[in-house]
Design an enzyme around this catalytic site. Structure first.
Site, PDB file in Angstrom:
ATOM      1  N   SER A  23       0.828  -1.206   0.000  1.00 32.12           N
ATOM      2  CA  SER A  23       0.000   0.000   0.000  1.00 32.12           C
ATOM      3  C   SER A  23       0.867   1.264   0.000  1.00 32.12           C
ATOM      4  O   SER A  23       2.013   1.255   0.450  1.00 32.12           O
ATOM      5  CB  SER A  23      -0.916   0.016   1.227  1.00 32.12           C
ATOM      6  OG  SER A  23      -1.662  -1.179   1.298  1.00 32.12           O
TER       7      SER A  23
HETATM    8  N1  SAH Z   1      -0.552  -5.070   3.919  1.00 34.65           N
HETATM    9  C1  SAH Z   1       0.228  -5.368   2.721  1.00 34.65           C
HETATM   10  C2  SAH Z   1      -0.469  -4.968   1.438  1.00 34.65           C
HETATM   11  C3  SAH Z   1      -1.641  -5.775   1.215  1.00 34.65           C
HETATM   12  S1  SAH Z   1      -2.301  -5.962  -0.398  1.00 34.65           S
HETATM   13  C4  SAH Z   1       1.609  -4.784   2.785  1.00 34.65           C
HETATM   14  O1  SAH Z   1       1.916  -4.075   3.747  1.00 34.65           O
HETATM   15  O2  SAH Z   1       2.397  -5.063   1.874  1.00 34.65           O
HETATM   16  C5  SAH Z   1      -3.614  -7.044   0.094  1.00 34.65           C
HETATM   17  C6  SAH Z   1      -3.198  -8.450   0.383  1.00 34.65           C
HETATM   18  O3  SAH Z   1      -4.369  -9.149   0.809  1.00 34.65           O
HETATM   19  C7  SAH Z   1      -2.667  -9.192  -0.828  1.00 34.65           C
HETATM   20  O4  SAH Z   1      -1.394  -9.695  -0.565  1.00 34.65           O
HETATM   21  C8  SAH Z   1      -3.688 -10.315  -1.026  1.00 34.65           C
HETATM   22  O5  SAH Z   1      -3.101 -11.513  -1.498  1.00 34.65           O
HETATM   23  C9  SAH Z   1      -4.249 -10.474   0.369  1.00 34.65           C
HETATM   24  N2  SAH Z   1      -5.567 -11.113   0.465  1.00 34.65           N
HETATM   25  C10 SAH Z   1      -6.657 -10.981  -0.337  1.00 34.65           C
HETATM   26  N3  SAH Z   1      -7.671 -11.732   0.120  1.00 34.65           N
HETATM   27  C11 SAH Z   1      -7.221 -12.370   1.246  1.00 34.65           C
HETATM   28  C12 SAH Z   1      -7.796 -13.296   2.155  1.00 34.65           C
HETATM   29  N4  SAH Z   1      -9.054 -13.725   2.029  1.00 34.65           N
HETATM   30  N5  SAH Z   1      -7.041 -13.731   3.178  1.00 34.65           N
HETATM   31  C13 SAH Z   1      -5.756 -13.316   3.329  1.00 34.65           C
HETATM   32  N6  SAH Z   1      -5.153 -12.433   2.508  1.00 34.65           N
HETATM   33  C14 SAH Z   1      -5.876 -11.974   1.464  1.00 34.65           C
END
Ligand code: SAH
Length: 227
Positions: A69
């Protein structure tokens, strides 16, 4: 002041500039949050080919079609969790592990769930190597929270959900905070909710755009394809 011959870490200045021009200016004022953002080496969480953009005002690709993000978003979501240092925090969407590292400096324990195995493994290795010993990464569907370690003082979801999964209420302590982007596939509102007498009371903070929360209480892959 002269330094003792050690190389000056150029990324310290980049983080300071990031905080002044992107984060403080847009209204994040918590000194603890700003200090945590100054301390975590964001460039270590970004793929090598994007390292020169690690402190830019935008999200960056991290593989598997996912993103780390934007710095401001990380700071604003962290501030909305109102952490004092003693909390156990659940993050859904580990991605690179950057947000988890920031949280780890502001809470006692961070449990974070990522559904992509490759990202989960890489993030666990990264946070461990960087010394964030109070971060624990789990691989799986976090759209239903993570019951094994509940209840939590705060839950942060870093992927966009169609609605607030009600199941999160049962994994929060009374007065616990939930921060989650909610909306359609293309636009969401960042919601901050608080558990009051067993009920989630929510308010919208601002508009945002996140990758999708998939899984049981998120979007199904079929939803995604039909767009
Ligand atoms: N917080 C992260 C950025 C997140 S992007 C950072 O600091 O880099 C959102 C993430 O959520 C992605 O990696 C995606 O794979 C994950 N995601 C999406 N659906 C999900 C689910 N049901 N359970 C766990 N992770 C999930």
């Amino acid at each position: 002041m002269r330094n003792s011959g050690l190389p000056i870490d150029a990324t310290v200045a980049e983080r300071r500039a990031m905080i002044d021009t992107q984060i403080r200016k847009r209204g994040v004022s918590s000194v603890r949050v700003l200090e945590a953002m100054a301390a975590v080496p964001r460039h270590e969480f970004v793929p090598l080919k994007f390292r020169n953009e690690a402190y830019a005002d935008k999200p960056l690709p991290i593989g598997e079609g996912q993103t780390i993000s934007q710095p401001y978003m990380v700071a604003a979501m962290t501030e909305a969790l109102e952490l004092t240092g003693s909390e156990r925090v659940l993050e859904i969407g580990t991605g690179s592990g950057y947000q988890a590292a920031v949280l780890s400096l502001l809470a006692s324990q961070v449990i974070t769930v990522e559904n992509h195995t490759s990202l989960a493994l890489a993030a666990q290795e990264r946070v461990t190597n960087l010394g964030y010993a109070n971060v624990h990464v789990h691989n799986g569907d976090g759209s239903a929270g993570f019951l094994d370690a509940a209840p939590y003082d705060a839950i942060l979801v870093t992927a966009g959900a169609p609605e607030i999964p009600r199941i999160f209420a049962s994994q929060l302590r009374e007065s616990g905070r939930l921060v989650i982007p909610v909306g359609d596939r293309d636009n969401q509102e960042l919601m901050q909710a608080r558990l009051e007498n067993g009920e989630l009371k929510s308010r919208a903070l601002f508009n945002c755009k996140f990758v999708l929360l998939l899984g049981r209480y998120g979007w199904s892959r079929a939803d995604r394809k039909s767009s």
